[in-house]
Design an enzyme around this catalytic site. Structure first.
Site, PDB file in Angstrom:
ATOM      1  CB  CYS A 464      -0.925  -0.014   1.211  1.00 57.05           C
ATOM      2  SG  CYS A 464      -2.156  -1.320   1.140  1.00 57.05           S
ATOM      3  CD  GLU A 466       3.178  -1.656   3.013  1.00 61.70           C
ATOM      4  OE1 GLU A 466       2.631  -0.895   2.189  1.00 61.70           O
ATOM      5  OE2 GLU A 466       2.733  -2.774   3.285  1.00 61.70           O
TER       6      GLU A 466
END
Length: 826
Positions: A464, A466
């Protein structure tokens, strides 16, 4: 061989800022008829469960029962690649699936099987409320159960559960759900990006040569000689199997070409056969071959293991040399390059992954998670890295409008205006892509993890939000979710559950005993320390279980440090070896603290005992207080009010402090993230009422966003105030990323004025050092209409969190949460 292709119908010259104006109908998103047909074929396919991988991996494990673990894994991988059925779909230009037909999920028994057996026997996958999968017939249903029986007691999940202590399970998903560590119970090595550039430079033959050299250099005086010998041997077995697998595709494509009567398709199949012959061992010679090698490399990772979020790195950077060479040699046009990109984008959606019913009830999605593709940003010297491929790949996303890839655009102070305009136009199109990342705080965060400036500038996004260094970092991102409002429950109630009264953690005081607000804050710190201790020690157990039972020699081959050290990725072979859990519900906690501070200690309008009783009663009988807490008379995060924003900052820094710097079994450090993705909905279902005015079962706050309860949204001062609140924290402390969702209705960004307002807003957002932002351009009215007539909105994408999904496939609680998010206006 050069293939002749018709020019895309209706496209405008590529020097225009955007070439999307031709489209009118949903079925014609792409200017390429082939792409539209492939897209529709994907949408029309059912979600099946495929038994072949389960059958082949079980066969290999039984045959090599007594082999060392790494060699057993290697022989299983080899058995799959040499025997799995191959698929070539009509009009496809890129070959390779994940040992299953398109849109069918393989089974990975190495990780967990109990839930598979249980659901087949008692709650069939096809009867779920959402994320249904279908088993083709009763014979396969029976075979799956029988094969899974072999794995009972032998899986990663079994090993983990045998080692967890009662104090750890009290807080985990099997207990009070203060933290959830179950992703790596059933998923393999994931949330990573390999070094695609290295593969493109040396090919599979080069990787095999490197592994062979490592094997030959081993000394028997090395106390780890046996482990390293097995590692290199397993890697060579798997890389040789990959070559044979690609050669099988070359043969199938050639055989298909010989039977094909359509001259155009015959030529395409012949070219694909030649592409596969070249890249089976050698390096790609063309852009098409580079894309083909990329697809094989990625899908083979997903055959070896079922890790979430196998991401694509900085694809516009590592793929650019082949694009530039073909353009220089006049062997490709931009039109055909874009068609290849769009075909690849559609194909990225083919892999699917079966998950347990508990997971899909709160975290929808049948894919492999966040397969992110990073564009733009600066290069290792700090210069803007935008190129023609950046623009084409962004445009391809707008033409395909599917869940994958998760397109990320890196922004910085010198991002070209042309890229910003194209990005804004994509956002305005309303399909949930791309998400934006700010280079300055992101690079700062990477350096906090010990990376050099040059390395940090080369970051990519996995999952998402990271942040990762491709081919150098195995960050174990998304390792756990922390329900911070559940920790706050321990703060207000003496370490006890509000619903059962059970003593779960230390008694650090409660609302009816605190004498000052400083005591409340001290209790927060103590509860966070206790529960992060329990969670992080659990994660270390899980990490060790993967090292013992499921090494990944194939994916390790793409990490130079693994190749040099002779250590598998799961053993700490990467240069950077983190574990990264993320906190959810920060604003719920911040607004709870602000309410306590204001109403109990500053204004003394209510006692702590009264506040505690209100949440114990789920606000029933306390309607006046409930209305007050959800009104503008109480200070809330998200309104550029230091009173509440400072408490959000306190929560943010408290969590990051208790996570950062802890050591991992692989020799790295823990890395905190602050985001929930969509887990805030499921967490809310397991969380009692909270002091911020949230009732039991309502979602906790999402990601870095403000509170939205059934009593009202707590951010009421518009987008600028919200951004000001958001940027009072140092985002770089969250070295695993932060996530911010914003929603505007279509009319707010319409026309030239709307476009320029959105562009200015993004510029301001980047200047204020926020790390990430993503937009839903979708009105509440449109989403409610889709709820009423889902058949009319089957392919309507919405931005959920770090990912986009088809709105009508989401569970009702998540749909409601999306609708309740504040609809912003400029």
């Amino acid at each position: 061989m050069k293939v002749n292709h018709t020019t895309a119908c209706g496209t405008q010259p590529f020097d225009k800022t955007y070439s999307l104006g031709y489209q009118v109908h949903h079925e014609d998103w792409s200017p390429y008829p082939r792409v539209n047909r492939l897209r529709q074929a994907f949408l029309d396919r059912p979600y099946d469960i495929d038994v072949e991988r389960l059958r082949l991996v079980t066969e290999a494990y039984q045959k090599h029962e007594d082999a060392p673990r790494k060699l057993k894994c290697a022989r299983a991988f080899e058995n799959i690649l040499l025997n799995t059925k191959l698929y070539i779909y009509d009009e496809d230009l890129i070959l390779g699936e994940i040992a299953a037909p398109a849109k069918a999920s393989p089974i990975y028994p190495e990780f967990s099987v109990n839930w598979i057996i249980n659901e087949i026997l008692h709650s069939p996958f096809e009867e779920r409320a959402n994320d249904q999968f279908y088993i083709r017939n009763d014979e396969e249903r029976k075979e799956i159960v029988e094969l899974c029986r072999y794995w009972e007691g032998k899986t990663v999940d079994d090993l983990i559960n045998s080692r967890l202590e009662i104090d750890q399970t009290k807080g985990s998903e099997v207990g009070e759900k203060i933290f959830q560590t179950n992703l790596y119970h059933y998923a393999g090595a994931g949330h990573l990006a390999i070094d695609y550039a290295r593969l493109m430079a040396v090919g599979y033959n080069g990787l095999i040569d490197n592994a062979q050299a490592g094997l030959e250099k081993l000394s028997k005086r090395d106390p780890e000689y046996g482990d390293k010998r097995d590692f290199y041997t397993a890697m060579i077995i798997e890389l040789e199997a990959a070559k044979k697998y690609i050669a099988r595709y070359a043969k199938l494509a050639q055989e298909s070409a010989e039977k094909e009567e359509n001259p155009q398709r015959k030529q395409e199949l012949e070219t694909m056969a030649l592409n596969c012959q070249q890249i089976a061992g050698g390096v790609p010679q063309t852009f098409w071959q580079a894309l083909q090698l990329f697809n094989f490399a990625t899908t083979l990772i997903q055959i070896e293991s079922n890790g979430h979020s196998i991401s694509y790195g900085r694809m516009d950077q590592w793929l650019y040399p082949w694009f530039a060479a073909d353009m220089k040699n006049n062997t490709i046009t931009k039109e055909f390059a874009l068609e290849l990109i769009e075909v690849q984008y559609v194909k990225m959606n083919n892999p699917t992954k079966l998950k347990d019913k508990g997971t899909v009830a709160v975290r929808n999605g049948r894919g492999f998670g966040g397969e992110s593709l990073t564009l733009g940003g600066v290069d290792r010297e700090g210069n803007d890295a935008t190129n023609d491929l950046t623009m084409l790949m962004l445009e391809g996303s707008a033409h395909t409008r599917m869940m994958n890839p998760w397109v990320c655009v890196r922004m910085h102070e010198n991002t070209p205006y042309e890229l910003k305009i194209k990005t804004v136009e994509c956002i305005r199109a309303g399909y949930g892509h791309p998400k934006l990342f700010n280079d300055a705080p992101s690079i700062k965060g990477m350096m906090r993890k010990g990376m050099t400036l040059e390395e940090a500038r080369d970051y990519c996004v996995v999952g998402c939000v990271e942040l990762d260094l491709a081919g150098k970092e195995y960050g174990w991102h998304d390792a756990a979710y922390v329900n911070t409002p559940k920790m706050m429950e321990m703060v207000v109630n003496g370490g006890r559950s509000l619903s059962t009264g059970e003593q779960l953690g230390p008694d650090t005081g409660s609302l009816d005993t605190y004498k000052s607000f400083d005591e409340v804050l001290a209790s927060v710190d103590q509860q966070f320390e206790y529960w992060t201790d329990q969670m992080c020690s659990s994660l270390n157990i899980i990490d060790n279980a993967h090292r013992e039972l499921k090494p990944v020699p194939y994916v390790s081959a793409f990490y130079e440090d693994c190749m040099i050290s002779g250590k598998d990725l799961t053993e700490g072979g990467a240069k950077y070896n983190g574990i990264a859990p993320q906190a959810a519900g920060m604003a719920t906690c911040a607004d709870s603290l602000a309410t306590i501070k204001q109403l109990v200690f500053d204004e003394k309008r209510y006692s702590g005992a009264e506040m505690l009783q209100a949440v114990k009663d789920n606000w029933v009988g306390h309607e006046k207080l409930y209305a007050l807490v959800n009104s503008s008379k109480v200070r809330h995060y998200g309104n550029d009010d230091d009173y509440a924003d400072d408490l959000f900052k306190f929560m943010f820094e408290c969590y990051c402090r208790h996570i950062s710097g802890r050591k991992t079994p692989r020799g790295g450090e823990f890395s905190p993230g602050v985001y929930s993705v969509n887990a805030n909905v499921g967490m809310g279902l397991n969380t009692n009422a909270s002091i911020d005015g949230r009732k039991k079962f309502e979602p906790i706050s999402d990601n870095m966003g403000p509170v939205h309860t059934d009593g009202g949204s707590h951010d009421i001062c518009g987008p600028t105030a919200l951004v000001n609140s958001l940027t009072k924290v140092d985002h770089s402390l969250a070295t695993n990323g932060t996530l911010m969702n914003l929603r505007f209705p279509q009319e707010a960004v319409a026309g030239v004025e709307g476009r320029d307002n959105l562009l200015s807003f993004i510029d301001e957002y980047i200047a204020k050092q926020a790390m990430h932002v993503q937009f839903n351009i979708m009105s509440s009215a449109t989403m409610r209409a889709a709820q009423k007539k889902p058949e009319d909105y089957k392919d309507m994408l919405v931005r959920v969190a770090g990912y986009s999904a088809y709105f009508v496939e989401l569970g009702k609680p998540l749909q409601k949460d999306l609708i309740q998010r504040t609809e912003l206006h400029f």
